[in-house]
Scaffold this motif. Structure first.
Motif, PDB file in Angstrom:
ATOM      1  N   LEU A 355       0.836  -1.205   0.000  1.00  0.00           N
ATOM      2  CA  LEU A 355       0.000   0.000   0.000  1.00  0.00           C
ATOM      3  C   LEU A 355       0.870   1.254   0.000  1.00  0.00           C
ATOM      4  O   LEU A 355       0.603   2.210  -0.750  1.00  0.00           O
ATOM      5  CB  LEU A 355      -0.929  -0.003   1.214  1.00  0.00           C
ATOM      6  N   HIS A 356       1.892   1.267   0.833  1.00  0.00           N
ATOM      7  CA  HIS A 356       2.769   2.439   0.879  1.00  0.00           C
ATOM      8  C   HIS A 356       3.572   2.594  -0.411  1.00  0.00           C
ATOM      9  O   HIS A 356       3.782   3.718  -0.895  1.00  0.00           O
ATOM     10  CB  HIS A 356       3.706   2.347   2.088  1.00  0.00           C
ATOM     11  N   ILE A 404      11.074  -2.375   4.385  1.00  0.00           N
ATOM     12  CA  ILE A 404      10.554  -3.347   5.355  1.00  0.00           C
ATOM     13  C   ILE A 404      10.620  -2.780   6.766  1.00  0.00           C
ATOM     14  O   ILE A 404       9.652  -2.867   7.538  1.00  0.00           O
ATOM     15  CB  ILE A 404      11.322  -4.672   5.255  1.00  0.00           C
ATOM     16  N   ARG A 405      11.747  -2.195   7.123  1.00  0.00           N
ATOM     17  CA  ARG A 405      11.897  -1.653   8.487  1.00  0.00           C
ATOM     18  C   ARG A 405      10.886  -0.550   8.770  1.00  0.00           C
ATOM     19  O   ARG A 405      10.285  -0.501   9.855  1.00  0.00           O
ATOM     20  CB  ARG A 405      13.315  -1.118   8.687  1.00  0.00           C
ATOM     21  N   GLU A 406      10.712   0.351   7.820  1.00  0.00           N
ATOM     22  CA  GLU A 406       9.786   1.465   8.044  1.00  0.00           C
ATOM     23  C   GLU A 406       8.343   0.984   8.127  1.00  0.00           C
ATOM     24  O   GLU A 406       7.544   1.509   8.910  1.00  0.00           O
ATOM     25  CB  GLU A 406       9.940   2.508   6.928  1.00  0.00           C
ATOM     26  N   THR A 407       8.012  -0.035   7.331  1.00  0.00           N
ATOM     27  CA  THR A 407       6.661  -0.594   7.405  1.00  0.00           C
ATOM     28  C   THR A 407       6.437  -1.247   8.761  1.00  0.00           C
ATOM     29  O   THR A 407       5.374  -1.085   9.378  1.00  0.00           O
ATOM     30  CB  THR A 407       6.447  -1.620   6.281  1.00  0.00           C
ATOM     31  N   LEU A 408       7.421  -1.969   9.260  1.00  0.00           N
ATOM     32  CA  LEU A 408       7.294  -2.601  10.573  1.00  0.00           C
ATOM     33  C   LEU A 408       7.260  -1.565  11.691  1.00  0.00           C
ATOM     34  O   LEU A 408       6.641  -1.801  12.734  1.00  0.00           O
ATOM     35  CB  LEU A 408       8.453  -3.577  10.798  1.00  0.00           C
ATOM     36  N   ARG A 409       7.910  -0.438  11.500  1.00  0.00           N
ATOM     37  CA  ARG A 409       7.848   0.615  12.522  1.00  0.00           C
ATOM     38  C   ARG A 409       6.432   1.154  12.657  1.00  0.00           C
ATOM     39  O   ARG A 409       5.899   1.281  13.765  1.00  0.00           O
ATOM     40  CB  ARG A 409       8.801   1.775  12.179  1.00  0.00           C
ATOM     41  N   MET A 410       5.796   1.444  11.541  1.00  0.00           N
ATOM     42  CA  MET A 410       4.460   2.031  11.572  1.00  0.00           C
ATOM     43  C   MET A 410       3.365   0.995  11.772  1.00  0.00           C
ATOM     44  O   MET A 410       2.319   1.297  12.353  1.00  0.00           O
ATOM     45  CB  MET A 410       4.192   2.788  10.266  1.00  0.00           C
ATOM     46  N   HIS A 411       3.592  -0.226  11.300  1.00  0.00           N
ATOM     47  CA  HIS A 411       2.528  -1.236  11.305  1.00  0.00           C
ATOM     48  C   HIS A 411       3.024  -2.570  11.859  1.00  0.00           C
ATOM     49  O   HIS A 411       2.973  -3.591  11.161  1.00  0.00           O
ATOM     50  CB  HIS A 411       1.999  -1.442   9.883  1.00  0.00           C
ATOM     51  N   PRO A 412       3.493  -2.593  13.098  1.00  0.00           N
ATOM     52  CA  PRO A 412       3.830  -3.913  13.654  1.00  0.00           C
ATOM     53  C   PRO A 412       2.571  -4.763  13.726  1.00  0.00           C
ATOM     54  O   PRO A 412       1.492  -4.253  14.036  1.00  0.00           O
ATOM     55  CB  PRO A 412       4.368  -3.575  15.053  1.00  0.00           C
ATOM     56  N   LYS A 469       4.456   9.725   9.225  1.00  0.00           N
ATOM     57  CA  LYS A 469       4.821   9.662   7.806  1.00  0.00           C
ATOM     58  C   LYS A 469       5.660   8.420   7.535  1.00  0.00           C
ATOM     59  O   LYS A 469       6.572   8.088   8.303  1.00  0.00           O
ATOM     60  CB  LYS A 469       5.602  10.913   7.393  1.00  0.00           C
ATOM     61  N   TRP A 470       5.337   7.744   6.446  1.00  0.00           N
ATOM     62  CA  TRP A 470       6.099   6.576   6.013  1.00  0.00           C
ATOM     63  C   TRP A 470       7.303   7.080   5.228  1.00  0.00           C
ATOM     64  O   TRP A 470       7.183   7.507   4.088  1.00  0.00           O
ATOM     65  CB  TRP A 470       5.218   5.684   5.148  1.00  0.00           C
ATOM     66  N   GLU A 471       8.475   7.049   5.834  1.00  0.00           N
ATOM     67  CA  GLU A 471       9.683   7.596   5.227  1.00  0.00           C
ATOM     68  C   GLU A 471      10.823   6.578   5.329  1.00  0.00           C
ATOM     69  O   GLU A 471      11.615   6.618   6.279  1.00  0.00           O
ATOM     70  CB  GLU A 471      10.090   8.909   5.907  1.00  0.00           C
ATOM     71  N   PRO A 472      10.943   5.680   4.377  1.00  0.00           N
ATOM     72  CA  PRO A 472      12.027   4.696   4.425  1.00  0.00           C
ATOM     73  C   PRO A 472      13.416   5.329   4.476  1.00  0.00           C
ATOM     74  O   PRO A 472      14.351   4.725   5.022  1.00  0.00           O
ATOM     75  CB  PRO A 472      11.835   3.903   3.120  1.00  0.00           C
TER      76      PRO A 472
END
Length: 574
Positions: A355-356, A404-412, A469-472
């Motif tokens: 999605l992101h 992957i890391r940023e997605t896990l930060r926002m959406h564990p 904010k999703w910011e890889p």
């Protein structure tokens, strides 16, 4: 004669007579219904009144954490917490501090927030903060007897050691190509990606032009399908993969239907979903035991190049410290645990990542270019061909890693973790107060539950810049908060503890804990990174993605999934 017109025929006063007259009315259907309605309204109203008075008029003992105000007895804060736990916890922290108690359907939950709160709960001794007491009634009907929280913690730690043995580097290397092939097969064969091109048009991201998109897919349904295909091909084994179209998927769906917040709070309610869950558990466990017996009849193995790389093969070789091997039902139920845990977490994280990426096409394009740079070759016609990846190469792709890391930060996948309190425990009211002498500490009584919420730390504006904010790219700064949090999570130079499944760093004080910490840290972390990385890279190799707006989170499921609609538009790369 009295002037009031009231003629006393007894010793009753007017109010007494009114009440007696109401309850002593002729017993006709209308009056009976009225009395029932009044009673049904009066009893809850009185209970609410008493509950509110107790909270406002009776002073709280200074030695116990403050209790979140709530109108409804027993229900407590269940509605506010259930609808949006992050909003609820942030608001409570603002009002009550790092430590507070709230009522959740009759349970008293004491929350400890922030990195130090996570360490307090997740780093606590299992004899004091017990996971089995908190989760066994919920997980045992799904996972089965003799595994995870249905056994003493020491035995569970040994079972984690057995699973960890199956996630060896040699096995992980073999899994990369299998995952790639399964994803490519979905794009080649799944009807969702093989329909006639749509005649509609969507705006090209950040462009005034328009471009045709070939179709749309529900990101959660697609990721659930891909996740179960890849997990069955790798961890579950060839026999399971071959049976996916022969009832296995339906068994999984029935089992999953009993893995909800309602079942967590009331695991034995006489619901149809509970009955389906119980039937599916028995049948799925029997399916795995049949596979084990079939392999034994064939000399203990299976034919083909994938022989020995699945988890069943590994578990058959393991021994407890007592020298005893695993029983058939233990292996079968451990396989169900692997299926349920991996399926939920990977499909959720993969869905959020896609999605992101669809909402940030410049990041998706950077991810694709990274694939071309490392794995691409250009033929004489100018066509780019991408070769397969290896495990070692997957681990050194900075754009993919940061996504992957940023997605896990926002959406564990799991926003809160609970433990049952077996004995009274002291806790600081405010973890930021380093000068506390203990004289003002709270007492968490035996019988309470404690809760940690790592996602609060991962979304805390006091720690992270623009956490919403999703910011890889934040993971590319070697001196930034993200990199420091990840180092603290790995804790490579810190104390190593062997909880029974090999020495691991605790990492319980890091503000970034996507896979938990301490003795219950997820042992499937390396496989999850591999699976997610291979799936995302292969999808980006196949298609471009687009979505106008990212849906919000659905907190009414055990694992935090995106709400519907969650349709992503796609077009194949030329």
């Amino acid at each position: 004669m009295p002037a009031s017109g009231f003629t006393p025929t007894s010793n009753q006063w007017p109010l007494e007579r009114l009440i007696a007259g109401y309850w002593g009315q002729e017993d006709n259907p209308t009056n009976t219904a009225l009395r029932i309605v009044v009673t049904l309204v009066a009893i809850p109203a009185v209970a609410i009144f008493i509950n509110v008075v107790q909270q406002l008029a009776i002073p709280r003992r200074g030695s116990t954490p403050p209790v979140v105000f709530h109108w409804l007895p027993f229900v407590g804060s269940a509605i506010a917490y259930g609808n949006d736990p992050l909003k609820f916890l942030f608001q409570c922290r603002e009002k009550y501090g790092d430590v507070f108690t709230f009522i959740l359907l009759g349970r008293r939950i004491t929350v400890a927030l922030g990195p130090k709160g996570n360490n307090f709960v997740l780093g606590g001794k299992s004899v004091v903060f017990n996971a089995e007491d908190a989760y066994a009634p919920f997980t045992t009907p799904v996972f089965g007897k003799g595994v995870v929280y249905d056994v003493p913690n020491e035995k569970f730690m040994e079972q984690k050691r057995f699973v960890k043995a199956g996630l060896s580097t040699s096995n992980l290397r073999a899994y990369v190509g299998m995952i790639e092939q399964e994803v490519n097969d979905v794009f080649a064969k799944d009807p969702t990606f093989n329909q006639p091109a749509s005649t509609g048009a969507l705006p090209t991201p950040r462009s005034e032009h328009s471009a045709k998109w070939e179709g749309q897919f529900d990101v959660v349904k697609t990721m659930q399908e891909i996740t179960i295909l890849t997990a069955s091909r790798t961890l579950q084994g060839k026999e399971v993969r071959e049976n996916l179209d022969k009832g296995y998927a339906q068994l999984y769906n029935d089992l999953d239907g009993g893995f909800t917040p309602v079942h967590m709070m009331f695991p034995y309610l006489p619901l149809e979903s509970s009955r389906k869950r119980d039937r599916a558990q028995k049948r799925m466990s029997q399916l795995y035991m049949d596979i084990i017996r079939g392999r034994a009849e064939n000399g203990g193995g299976m034919s083909g190049e994938e022989d020995g790389h699945d988890m069943i093969a590994t578990l058959l070789e393991q021994r407890y410290r007592s020298g005893e091997g695993l029983k058939e039902h233990e292996i079968a139920n451990m396989m169900i645990v692997l299926l349920m845990a991996g399926q939920h977490t990977s499909s959720a994280t993969g869905s959020w990542a896609l999605l992101h990426l669809a909402n940030n096409p410049e990041v998706a394009e950077a991810l694709y270019k990274e694939q071309v740079q490392h794995f691409g070759t250009v033929d004489l016609d100018g066509k780019t061909t991408l070769r397969s990846m290896t495990l070692e190469e997957l681990r050194v792709l900075p754009v993919l890693d940061s996504v992957i890391r940023e997605t896990l930060r926002m959406h564990p996948p799991i926003h809160c973790i609970m433990r049952y309190v077996r004995e009274d425990v002291l806790v600081q009211p405010n973890f930021n107060n380093t000068n506390s002498d203990g004289s003002h500490d709270y007492v968490i009584p035996k019988g309470h539950y404690v809760m940690a919420s790592p996602v609060i730390s991962q979304m805390d504006p006091a720690i992270w810049k623009s956490p919403q904010k999703w910011e890889p790219v934040r993971w590319s700064d070697s001196e930034g908060v993200a990199a420091q949090a990840f180092k603290e999570y790995l804790d490579e130079n810190g104390e190593k503890v062997d909880f029974g499944f090999g020495k691991v760093s605790k990492g319980t004080e890091s503000p970034y804990q996507p896979f938990g910490a301490g003795r219950h840290r997820c042992i499937g972390e390396q496989f999850a990174y591999l699976q997610l990385g291979a799936i995302l890279a292969t999808i980006v190799r196949n298609v471009e993605l687009w979505i106008e707006k990212i849906p919000g989170p659905d907190y009414h499921t055990m694992i935090t999934m995106p709400k519907e609609p969650r349709m992503i538009s796609y077009r194949r790369r030329k």
